[in-house]
Every structure is written in C-alpha cells, then in structure tokens.
Motif scaffolding. Structure first.
Motif, PDB file in Angstrom:
ATOM      1  N   PRO A   1     -17.192  16.479  -9.434  1.00  0.00           N
ATOM      2  CA  PRO A   1     -17.915  16.259  -8.174  1.00  0.00           C
ATOM      3  C   PRO A   1     -19.407  16.065  -8.437  1.00  0.00           C
ATOM      4  N   GLU A   2     -20.011  15.186  -7.656  1.00  0.00           N
ATOM      5  CA  GLU A   2     -21.449  14.959  -7.803  1.00  0.00           C
ATOM      6  C   GLU A   2     -21.983  14.387  -6.499  1.00  0.00           C
TER       7      GLU A   2
ATOM      8  N   LYS B   1     -19.160  24.674 -10.587  1.00  0.00           N
ATOM      9  CA  LYS B   1     -19.573  23.552 -11.423  1.00  0.00           C
ATOM     10  C   LYS B   1     -20.088  24.037 -12.773  1.00  0.00           C
TER      11      LYS B   1
ATOM     12  N   THR C   1     -18.278  11.533  -6.699  1.00  0.00           N
ATOM     13  CA  THR C   1     -17.942  11.996  -8.041  1.00  0.00           C
ATOM     14  C   THR C   1     -18.838  11.309  -9.059  1.00  0.00           C
TER      15      THR C   1
ATOM     16  N   GLN D   1     -23.042  14.009 -17.271  1.00  0.00           N
ATOM     17  CA  GLN D   1     -23.031  15.127 -16.338  1.00  0.00           C
ATOM     18  C   GLN D   1     -24.324  15.937 -16.425  1.00  0.00           C
TER      19      GLN D   1
ATOM     20  N   LYS E   1     -13.880  10.991 -12.802  1.00  0.00           N
ATOM     21  CA  LYS E   1     -13.472  11.090 -11.397  1.00  0.00           C
ATOM     22  C   LYS E   1     -13.254  12.539 -10.983  1.00  0.00           C
ATOM     23  N   GLN E   2     -12.965  13.409 -11.919  1.00  0.00           N
ATOM     24  CA  GLN E   2     -12.699  14.817 -11.619  1.00  0.00           C
ATOM     25  C   GLN E   2     -13.975  15.634 -11.426  1.00  0.00           C
TER      26      GLN E   2
ATOM     27  N   ASP F   1     -18.037   7.702  -9.145  1.00  0.00           N
ATOM     28  CA  ASP F   1     -18.588   6.912  -8.040  1.00  0.00           C
ATOM     29  C   ASP F   1     -19.999   6.425  -8.349  1.00  0.00           C
TER      30      ASP F   1
END
Length: 435
Positions: free
Chosen positions: A350-351, A225, A355, A281, A347-348, A358
């Motif tokens: 991750p979290e 990440k 994502t 992010q 969408k790409q 989301d």
C-alpha cells in the motif's frame, strides 16, 4: 498518537552502531511541496520506473494476443500475468530500425532504451545516447539517494561479450552505467554493512532498539507497514545467507556454480527484483534497470523447474524444428513468471491512495523480435502500473504498419513529467495510453 500530533520526516532512518536503515514511505511522513516539474503519484507518493530486459527475442506465436482492446485472451507465454491484466498494457507491432555496420545482437541490447535515432552514430557506429531510464531518473530521481540503480542477473565469470551486449543503461554516448551483479553487494550498497561483518551481523539486529522506539509513535497502519518492511529486509538477508552457504557445499553440478548468487535461476532473478522493490519502497531510488541475461549469450543456463539440464537460449533461437520452438516458449514463460512476481510484490505494498505498483511503470521487453531471423519488428514489451495515474491500463494495443518503439518510450517520458517533444526516431506519443 494521532497523525496530526506526530509527524516524521521522509528522511528518517533507523540508526545504531554506525549503521542506518531507511524507512518506507508512510502516512506520518511530513509532506513536502512538490518540486517544480516533478510529478507525484497517489497521495503524493513519488513515481518510479523499472526496465527489465530479456535477450534474443521471443517465440512470437505464443507471445502476442490475437485480439486488441480490453477483450483479449492471454497467450500461453503471458498466462502468469492473468491476475494482473487490469494493471497491464500489452503491445503488438512496435518496431525499431537497425543501423547497419554494428552487430545485430549488440545493437538490440545497447540501443533498446537509447535516445539516438538509428541515423545518429555517436559511439563507434552505435546509436547509443542517454537512455530512457537515465532521462527519467534526472526528472523523478532528484531527491532520492540513488538517482538510479542498474542490476544484472549475469553472474558468470566467463565474460566474452562486450558491454554493448549487456548494457541497456547509458549516461551518454559510449558511457554505460556500472552494473551490479552480486546480490550481497547490492544489499550492502542499499542498506549498508553492519559492523563490517556481512556474514553474521543482521542490519535489523543492529537497529532493533531504534525500530522498537519508533514503532510506539506510529499509527496502526504505519506500524503494519513498518513490520511488513522489516520482515522483507529479514527475508532478503536470510536468502542471501542461504545462497552463500549453499555455494560452499562440495556438490557435483553440470555448470559453474555462481559465487555470490542463489543457485536456482528463478530465485536469483526474484532476489534482485525484491531489492528493487525495497529500494522503491524506501525511496532510495526511483528508477532501476535489470538485465536478465546479455544478448547472444552462449553459455548454457539451468532453468530450474523447467528443464532437467542446462539450455543454450541463443542457440535455441537459431535451431529449426518444433522442439526448439517449444523450449523457447517455455523459457519466455519462465521470464514472464519472474516479471509477474516482481509486479505482484509491488501491487501488495500500500502507498498513498493506492499501491506501489499504481505509482510505477514496470516494463519488460527485448530489443529483438524474432531471434531466429534477427528481426527488430514486433518487439515484445509489457508495461505494468499506472505511473502515478498518468497511464491507462487494462488493454492490448495493436499497431498497424511500422510503429517505432520510441513512441512508447516518449509516452513514458512525458508521463514522468519530462517535457520532451521527441525521443530517438519517435513520431509522437501513444495517445491511447495517456491518462
């Protein structure tokens, strides 16, 4: 080192030579108890919301799906969203009532998100008030460095319209939020100005040693990440520098060259979108607005890759004939392509258990339905993302009769954790989309 033995604060930053660079949300970040009334998304990640505005309405024929529910077909304008359909909420039949006595275009833009009903004129005849984005920011943005950011892709200097044509974010009646238009200024506001030299110094070069030291302490997923995030920052820096070098070239072009933005329209919009995604992010902000262009803007735009010469979007909305309508549909699709890019980027990432998308609501729309007749009926609006699991997605909802768009705004407000019984002229939430 295992996650149980090493944790980092969500406020950890990379530092060197007076420069600091925030980090993305990671699994190793120390969990903090949720503040009272503040909702979170997947895995405790924060909720985010972004509102993207396009002017002058759309070609309705190519925008709204014919079928409602899950089994709908995307019309040609919305085809760029095909891979995202399970993440989308599409709406037909959302309306707004215009208050007489003010410009129809001005009110379409400045009142798209405002919380006053049309009957309430608090701003020289305009029903502006605290806008939806600002109300959400007060709730979900309490702990972020910037409660909200407001951006615009109108870099032109020949400003002839008032703030009412371009401002969609309002702190209060008559008080529009300041808008940033220069990508370089946005970047430096979010990430800083390394060593006072924006032309040659990279923030990543300055903080590289601290980044390498932190990387050795992270688990595999968080290392990936971190690397992905640093690549994104580098990419944005490179794109800004390339745009600035391009503007220095002595080229003959049919329109005024932007001073601090990419020459190509799509690249400009995507660059601003990328900075919003990065700001989300990093949890620098949780709420953003992006104005693609002001209402009633009459300076021709070059839509690269779509037309071979500049087009006047506003004039096209009032020009009769199939050729003008087809050009409008192409511009609408161009805007949707930029929106799809931003949504796909989110969408790409991750979290938590999902994502970034989301945990977010990404809204695109216009305060006018059909620009040809200045209609406020059947307003175009698309929502992507589940807002931390509080929205249902994957279908087209078709309203019958008059349905105030304020009902959708009230739904987003309550899904963000704001205890609000109404918004503007709302009559209730859209129950079908509430999870």
């Amino acid at each position: 080192m295992s996650r149980s033995k090493y944790r980092i604060s969500r406020r950890t930053v990379l530092r060197s030579a007076g420069v600091s660079l925030a980090l993305p949300w990671m699994e190793m970040m120390l969990p903090t108890p949720a503040r009272a009334g503040v909702r979170t998304g997947a895995g405790g990640a924060p909720q985010r919301a972004v509102f993207i505005y396009t002017p002058n309405g759309v070609n309705q024929k190519h925008w709204h799906p014919e079928k409602s529910g899950h089994d709908y077909e995307l019309p040609s304008t919305l085809e760029p969203l095909k891979a995202l359909r399970e993440d989308l909420l599409l709406f037909s039949g959302l309306d707004r009532t215009m208050r007489g006595g003010t410009g129809v275009h001005a009110q379409a833009g400045c009142c798209w998100l405002t919380s006053s009903p049309p009957s309430e004129a608090l701003d020289n005849g305009f029903p502006t008030n605290v806008s939806l984005d600002q109300l959400i920011a007060r709730q979900v943005g309490r702990d972020s460095l910037f409660p909200s950011i407001e951006l615009s892709c109108n870099d032109r200097k020949d400003i002839r319209e008032t703030r009412y044509f371009e401002s969609i974010s309002w702190i209060g009646p008559g008080y529009a939020a300041n808008v940033e238009k220069d990508p370089r200024q946005v970047f430096e506001r979010l990430f800083g100005n390394p060593a006072g030299d924006p032309s040659h110094k990279s923030i990543l070069d300055v903080v590289s040693q601290d980044a390498r030291r932190l990387r050795t302490k992270l688990g595999r997923a968080d290392r990936f990440k971190l690397d992905e995030y640093l690549d994104s920052v580098r990419s944005i820096e490179n794109r800004i520098q390339a745009a600035e070098k391009f503007k220095e070239r002595d080229l003959e072009i049919p329109i005024e060259r932007p001073k601090s933005a990419p020459e190509r329209r799509g690249e400009y919009i995507r660059l601003m979108g990328d900075m919003i995604v990065l700001a989300f992010q990093l949890d620098l902000t949780r709420v953003a607005t992006l104005v693609i262009d002001p209402e009633r803007w009459d300076t021709p735009r070059m839509y690269h890759g779509v037309f071979d010469k500049p087009q006047n979007h506003h004039v096209l909305t009032h020009t009769k004939g199939d050729e003008a309508k087809e050009k409008l549909a192409k511009i609408d699709r161009f805007h949707v392509e930029q929106y799809a890019y931003i949504v796909e980027r989110m969408k790409q990432i991750p979290e938590g258990d999902g994502t970034l998308l989301d945990n977010s609501a990404v809204v695109m729309g216009s305060g006018m339905g059909d620009g040809r007749v200045h209609s406020y009926r059947d307003l175009p609006v698309v929502v992507a993302g589940k807002l931390g699991g509080h929205l249902k997605t994957g279908f087209h909802h078709q309203f019958k009769g008059y349905e105030p768009i304020a009902n959708l705004w009230l739904s987003l407000l309550q899904a963000s954790g704001v205890e609000a019984p109404r918004f503007a002229d709302s009559t209730g939430v859209v129950k079908e989309i509430m999870a």
